[in-house]
Design a protein around this motif. Structure first.
Motif, PDB file in Angstrom:
ATOM      1  N   CYS A 102     -21.341 -18.012  50.045  1.00  0.00           N
ATOM      2  CA  CYS A 102     -21.957 -16.790  49.523  1.00  0.00           C
ATOM      3  C   CYS A 102     -22.928 -17.157  48.405  1.00  0.00           C
ATOM      4  O   CYS A 102     -22.602 -17.976  47.533  1.00  0.00           O
ATOM      5  CB  CYS A 102     -20.881 -15.845  48.980  1.00  0.00           C
TER       6      CYS A 102
ATOM      7  N   VAL B 226     -18.890 -14.523  52.140  1.00  0.00           N
ATOM      8  CA  VAL B 226     -17.439 -14.527  51.922  1.00  0.00           C
ATOM      9  C   VAL B 226     -17.140 -14.478  50.428  1.00  0.00           C
ATOM     10  O   VAL B 226     -17.674 -15.268  49.642  1.00  0.00           O
ATOM     11  CB  VAL B 226     -16.801 -15.780  52.560  1.00  0.00           C
ATOM     12  N   ARG B 227     -16.259 -13.540  50.054  1.00  0.00           N
ATOM     13  CA  ARG B 227     -15.910 -13.368  48.639  1.00  0.00           C
ATOM     14  C   ARG B 227     -14.398 -13.427  48.421  1.00  0.00           C
ATOM     15  O   ARG B 227     -13.865 -12.813  47.501  1.00  0.00           O
ATOM     16  CB  ARG B 227     -16.468 -12.032  48.122  1.00  0.00           C
ATOM     17  N   ASN B 228     -13.716 -14.200  49.262  1.00  0.00           N
ATOM     18  CA  ASN B 228     -12.269 -14.366  49.125  1.00  0.00           C
ATOM     19  C   ASN B 228     -11.900 -15.717  49.732  1.00  0.00           C
ATOM     20  O   ASN B 228     -12.121 -15.947  50.926  1.00  0.00           O
ATOM     21  CB  ASN B 228     -11.521 -13.238  49.836  1.00  0.00           C
TER      22      ASN B 228
ATOM     23  N   ARG C  50     -21.159 -14.596  57.415  1.00  0.00           N
ATOM     24  CA  ARG C  50     -20.824 -13.538  56.468  1.00  0.00           C
ATOM     25  C   ARG C  50     -20.888 -14.091  55.038  1.00  0.00           C
ATOM     26  O   ARG C  50     -20.689 -15.277  54.816  1.00  0.00           O
ATOM     27  CB  ARG C  50     -19.405 -12.995  56.726  1.00  0.00           C
TER      28      ARG C  50
ATOM     29  N   PRO D 197     -12.332 -19.612  53.878  1.00  0.00           N
ATOM     30  CA  PRO D 197     -12.088 -18.168  53.762  1.00  0.00           C
ATOM     31  C   PRO D 197     -10.597 -17.841  53.772  1.00  0.00           C
ATOM     32  O   PRO D 197      -9.825 -18.432  54.531  1.00  0.00           O
ATOM     33  CB  PRO D 197     -12.786 -17.589  55.005  1.00  0.00           C
TER      34      PRO D 197
ATOM     35  N   GLY E  33     -16.592 -20.733  54.574  1.00  0.00           N
ATOM     36  CA  GLY E  33     -17.232 -19.538  54.053  1.00  0.00           C
ATOM     37  C   GLY E  33     -18.207 -19.924  52.960  1.00  0.00           C
ATOM     38  O   GLY E  33     -18.079 -20.976  52.332  1.00  0.00           O
TER      39      GLY E  33
ATOM     40  N   GLU F  48     -10.626 -12.439  56.948  1.00  0.00           N
ATOM     41  CA  GLU F  48     -11.818 -12.050  57.687  1.00  0.00           C
ATOM     42  C   GLU F  48     -12.756 -11.232  56.803  1.00  0.00           C
ATOM     43  O   GLU F  48     -12.305 -10.421  55.989  1.00  0.00           O
ATOM     44  CB  GLU F  48     -11.435 -11.223  58.918  1.00  0.00           C
ATOM     45  N   THR F  49     -14.039 -11.448  56.954  1.00  0.00           N
ATOM     46  CA  THR F  49     -15.054 -10.646  56.257  1.00  0.00           C
ATOM     47  C   THR F  49     -15.755  -9.780  57.295  1.00  0.00           C
ATOM     48  O   THR F  49     -16.379 -10.309  58.215  1.00  0.00           O
ATOM     49  CB  THR F  49     -16.088 -11.542  55.555  1.00  0.00           C
TER      50      THR F  49
END
Length: 201
Positions: A148, A26-28, A24, A183, A146, A186-187
């Motif tokens: 991105c 991941v943005r968090n 995924r 992370p 994670g 969850e994404t």
């Protein structure tokens, strides 16, 4: 010269198809900083990507200094906002909607930014760098991290000012900025369209 590292039964491994389907963007992230040895492992995976004519055109920058990441984020936001103003395209409007928020951080407060640069010119070097990027993304997922791709950072990284600040040669081109971290949650998956097959004979 980095030699391939064969897997052993003692190592835990992730099926490659699982990594492809379960990875995924991941943005968090949690505030923890990724250790250097873990980053080196991800970079080792990146350089085992396919490369045309064995040119290996890539080089890497790793940034973990929070103040530097914060400054780069603000610089990228300002540049993106200036580029998007005056355009009425859907993409420009979306960009302004995102980057004009004061609390938006281009790197989502991740503690590590890896930038894949192309140090050569040629018809295949950009593709080679993106193949390395995919290896890095899948390798990160395989060990519970994670990651991105941050396209918003490309323009700023390619300015002469930021190349000078990071001591990157002027002729080198930033291709794929990738944040990496732990992370914070969850994404969810994002639906994908079925492959569009133009011809099959």
């Amino acid at each position: 010269m980095i030699n391939p590292k064969p897997s052993t039964k003692a190592e835990t491994s992730v099926n490659v198809m699982d990594a492809i389907y379960l990875r995924r963007s991941v943005r968090n992230y949690t505030p923890q900083t990724i250790e250097k040895n873990i980053i080196h492992t991800r970079l080792d995976a990146a350089v085992h990507a396919p490369t045309a004519m064995h040119e290996e055109p890539w080089s890497f920058a790793v940034i973990q200094d929070k103040r530097l990441l914060d400054r780069l984020s603000e610089s990228a936001k300002k540049l993106l906002s200036n580029e998007a103003h005056g355009s009425d395209t859907h993409q420009a409007k979306h960009t302004l909607h995102v980057v004009d928020k004061p609390d938006f951080h281009v790197f989502y407060n991740a503690g590590t930014l890896v930038v894949i640069y192309s140090k050569l010119q040629g018809p295949f070097v950009v593709a080679d760098c993106w193949l390395a990027a995919e290896n890095l993304l899948l390798a990160a997922y395989s060990q519970g991290l994670g990651a991105c791709v941050i396209g918003f950072a490309v323009s700023a990284l390619n300015t002469l000012e930021w190349k000078a600040e990071l001591k990157i040669p002027a002729g080198t081109m930033a291709i794929a900025p990738i944040i990496v971290g732990i992370p914070a949650g969850e994404t969810p998956p994002v639906p994908r369209k079925s492959p569009e097959i133009s011809i099959w004979k």
